[in-house]
Structures are given as structure tokens and as C-alpha cells.
Design a protein around this motif. Structure first.
Motif, short mmCIF file in Angstrom:
data_model
loop_
_atom_site.label_atom_id
_atom_site.label_comp_id
_atom_site.label_asym_id
_atom_site.label_seq_id
_atom_site.Cartn_x
_atom_site.Cartn_y
_atom_site.Cartn_z
N ALA A 147 -6.53 7.11 -4.97
CA ALA A 147 -6.60 5.91 -5.82
C ALA A 147 -6.45 4.65 -4.99
N ARG A 148 -5.61 4.71 -3.95
CA ARG A 148 -5.39 3.55 -3.10
C ARG A 148 -6.66 3.10 -2.39
N GLU A 149 -7.55 4.06 -2.12
CA GLU A 149 -8.82 3.69 -1.48
C GLU A 149 -9.64 2.77 -2.38
N ARG A 150 -9.46 2.88 -3.69
CA ARG A 150 -10.19 2.02 -4.63
C ARG A 150 -9.44 0.74 -4.95
N THR A 151 -8.11 0.85 -5.10
CA THR A 151 -7.33 -0.29 -5.58
C THR A 151 -6.67 -1.09 -4.47
N GLY A 152 -6.46 -0.46 -3.31
CA GLY A 152 -5.74 -1.12 -2.23
C GLY A 152 -4.24 -1.16 -2.44
N ARG A 153 -3.75 -0.55 -3.52
CA ARG A 153 -2.32 -0.61 -3.85
C ARG A 153 -1.71 0.79 -3.88
N ARG A 182 0.82 -1.21 0.00
CA ARG A 182 0.00 0.00 0.00
C ARG A 182 0.85 1.27 0.00
N GLN A 186 1.62 3.25 -5.33
CA GLN A 186 2.25 3.46 -6.63
C GLN A 186 3.35 4.49 -6.49
#
Length: 417
Positions: free
Chosen positions: A195-201, A127, A203
Motif C-alpha cells: 500500500a505504501r508504494e501507492r500512498t507513500g505513507r 513511511r 500505517q
């Protein structure tokens, strides 16, 4: 999201980014400015410096006062860890497991040489968001070059637009390219967190000073691409945007008058006691005023020279014309608008004592958090710690659970300070 708190250094954060932990690597302005913005909004920012090479910004300031640092390192807990050693890297990797964001502003390739590139970091913490700030970005033929704000402003074409035609292009008396790079890095960090809230990843955010300086240049690129027009330096005005310039008042102060829309021009004409000029075909629309820009500047300059600056601003505000003085910092700090908005706030350094040579232990005024949020406002929890490593034991004990014996051993080995 981590469960980060700000620790003893500054109480509990309540801003929009409260609960986000940031590890900041790097020195001087661009990357640390990104870290500062994250901290302003409530993130727990842990700044990591080398024990033998603290951030040179600590010694910057006027009149022997080391004040640049106090403002730029606010809301950051400062620890000293030697990332060039295996034990130091292990400490960093332990911290990475707890973090949401790492901000680094080394020359591209440095993290890779140290064996702590994003591949390694993301394997430990998928994350994690890595924000990389550099002169030219992580790729391209210039990537490995060292980069400073001044060169970024030049190579991007930004410096070319500053100054007067035919003269050497000056720089503004700030590290503008650094601040722009830091702001775009901050923007990228926020987008990646969202974006991490949607993908869990997590970057990588790749922010370049040169690209940040290019990105603010309005229509210069399409203008050249489609018409071949190369915008030039235009002194105190924009060519064919009229009237919009600075004009000297009777008491020698510069006042900005911007009336380059049709309605504003009519109001300015009325303010000058010549309302007929508002509908004069020579000045009635944008293109016509562009054709007669020099005439307009001469006319307005002659009118402004008959008025004191304060009276000039008052008259123009009565007529709802866009105007304002060109202030020095001394005038800014007493301006009623900024004071009403409570923009000048104390930066305290609780780590300082009266015996810390070269540092003033008293609070220092600085600019507050911008922008203001109505429900989750940021704030200045504490000014930058003037002593390198001021929070090393606190952070490693609180975040990683290191006991006193472990801390002593690491201190004796020179891994931390």
C-alpha cells in the motif's frame, strides 16, 4: 524504501525484501516470528534487546542445547539498547529514521509509556510501518491483558475443536497461536508495504494472537450464526467428511487416508479390491458417506490393518488416493520429498567461538525458507546470534555512523551492550 544491507553478519541479501530494514522489539515467539519471516525474504532485521533482559527464548531448547533461538533469530542482527533511558530512546529514534518497518510485541501501551508511540515515530518517518503483535489487539476490553498462545487458542474457540468428544481439549505440542499471530502480522506487513508504494505513507498493523486463532476456523462462525450448530471436537476426523481419518497399519504406524470426494472414494474402493462400493448408494455421495461414516472407518481400518505402512501408502498412491504417513520429526528429516526440496538447511552462528558455554558453535539444521520464490528467493544468511548484543557496534557504526569514541561512551554508560 531504505537502502539497507545485511552487514558483515551475513553478506548481501538477495530476497524479495532486500533493501527493507526492520527493527524488531519484543521477545519470545509471535512478534519475533514475524521478524524472522521478513528476514527470510531478505529484509535486514535488527533485533533490539534490553542489555539486562535479553530475549528469554535464548535459553530454550532440549537436552541443554539452546537451539530454539538459533532458528527463530536467524537472519537478524542483534543489538542491545536500553529503551528505558533517554539516550537509548534517541538511538532507537535514529534507527527509526532509516527503517521501513518496526515490529513490536509488548503489551499494548508500552510504547506509549516510553514516549515512542506511532505518532512520534511517524512524525520522524512518515513511511514507517508499525506492526504491533499482542494477545488481543490494541483496543477492546481485553487489550491490556497479557496474552500467550495457549490462552489465545482457548478464547478464540480453537482449542475447543481439538481432541476427542467429552475429553479435556489438548494443545498441539507447539505454540500454535504465537505462530499464527506472527504469520498474520507478516501478512499485514507485506500488505502495508504494498500500500505504501501507492500512498507513500506507512500505517499501523494491529495483529492479535486471539484473532489469528479465530481467523483460521473455516465456517464455524456462519454455521453457528445461521443454524445454531456448535462444532465440537471430533478426534481424528471431521464429522461428516468421510472417509478421511487415520488408520493403523500392520506394523503399528498410523497412515492418513483421505478419500472424501466422490472420485477419490471410487479409487479407494478399487484399491481395497471392492470397486462395487464406489457406486453403492450408501456411500456414493458426500451426504451418504457422512451418514455412514462409522461403517466406512471400520471397513477401511480392517483393510489397512492387513498391510505394512509403506505397502499401504504405495498401493494407495498407485490408485491416486490421497494418503501419507503420520511421521515423527526423525522420519520427516529422512523423507525423500523434503530432502529433494532441500528444506533442511544449516544455521550458522559466526559470532560464536568454542568458549561460549552452553552454545554449540557448529551449524544447526533447521527448516529452510517457505515458500520458495523462483526469481527472488529468500535464504538463511546466518543463524541467530547466540550472544546478546553481538552486532551492536556493527549496526550503530554502519547504520548511524557512530565512531569508536561514541560507542565506548555508550557502553560505559550502560546504554548499549
Amino acid at each position: 524504501m531504505s537502502t539497507a544491507a545485511t552487514g558483515a553478519a551475513g553478506g548481501v541479501a538477495t530476497g524479495a525484501l532486500s533493501g527493507i530494514r526492520v527493527l524488531e522489539l519484543g521477545t519470545l515467539i509471535a512478534g519475533p516470528y514475524c521478524g524472522r519471516l521478513l528476514g527470510d525474504m531478505g529484509a535486514d532485521v535488527i533485533k533490539i534487546e534490553a542489555p539486562d533482559r535479553p530475549d528469554p527464548l535464548r535459553d530454550w531448547g532440549q537436552g541443554g542445547q539452546k537451539l530454539f533461538w538459533r532458528v527463530h533469530a536467524r537472519n537478524k542482527r542483534c543489538i542491545s539498547v536500553d529503551l528505558r533511558t533517554d539516550p537509548g530512546r534517541e538511538i532507537f529514534l535514529d534507527l527509526v529514521r532509516t527503517a521501513d518497518v518496526v515490529v513490536e510485541s509488548f503489551r499494548p501501551g508500552t510504547l506509549e509509556r516510553w514516549g515512542i508511540d506511532y505518532g512520534v515515530l511517524s512524525e520522524l518517518n512518515p513511511r514507517l510501518i508499525l506492526v504491533r503483535v499482542s494477545g488481543y489487539g490494541q483496543t477492546g476490553p481485553y487489550a491490556a491483558r497479557p496474552g500467550y498462545a495457549s490462552v489465545a487458542e482457548g478464547i478464540s474457540g480453537l482449542r475447543h475443536l481439538n481432541g476427542f468428544p467429552g475429553e479435556a481439549p489438548p494443545r498441539i505440542a507447539l505454540s500454535l497461536g504465537d505462530s499464527l499471530g506472527g504469520m498474520f502480522a507478516f501478512q499485514g506487513a507485506l500488505a502495508a508495504l504494498y500500500a505504501r508504494e501507492r500512498t507513500g505513507r506507512g500505517q499501523v498493523v494491529d495483529a492479535a494472537l486471539s484473532e489469528a486463532s479465530l481467523a483460521i476456523q473455516e465456517s464455524t462462525v456462519p454455521d453457528y450464526h445461521k443454524t445454531g450448530h456448535v462444532r465440537q471436537a471430533s478426534g481424528t476426523r471431521l464429522e461428516r467428511v468421510a472417509p478421511s481419518n487415520i488408520y493403523k497399519s500392520k506394523d503399528g504406524r498410523w497412515v492418513i487416508i483421505a478419500a472424501n470426494q466422490d472420485t477419490l472414494w471410487m479409487r479407494l474402493a478399487a484399491a481395497m479390491g471392492r470397486p462395487e462400493l464406489g457406486t453403492d448408494p450408501r456411500y456414493a455421495d458426500h451426504n451418504a458417506r457422512g451418514d455412514h461414516q462409522d461403517e466406512l472407518d471400520e471397513m477401511i481400518a480392517a483393510w489397512a490393518a492387513d498391510h505394512l505402512a509403506d505397502d499401504l501408502v504405495a498401493i494407495l498412491n498407485d490408485f491416486q488416493v490421497v494418503t501419507g504417513p503420520v511421521n515423527t520429526v526423525a522420519e520427516v528429516m529422512v523423507d525423500p520429498q523434503f530432502r529433494a526440496r532441500e528444506l533442511f538447511v544449516d544455521h550458522d552462528d559466526p559470532s560464536l567461538g568454542p568458549d561460549d558455554e552452553g552454545y554449540d558453535p557448529e551449524p544447526v539444521k533447521g527448516v529452510g525458507v517457505v515458500p520458495k520464490l523462483s526469481d527472488t528467493a529468500g535464504g538463511i544468511r546466518f543463524g541467530g546470534a547466540s550472544r546478546p548484543g553481538a552486532h551492536t557496534d556493527e549496526v550503530l557504526g554502519e547504520v548511524l555512523g557512530y565512531d569508536a569514541e561514541t560507542l565506548v561512551r555508550l557502553h560505559e554508560a550502560g546504554t548499549i551492550a
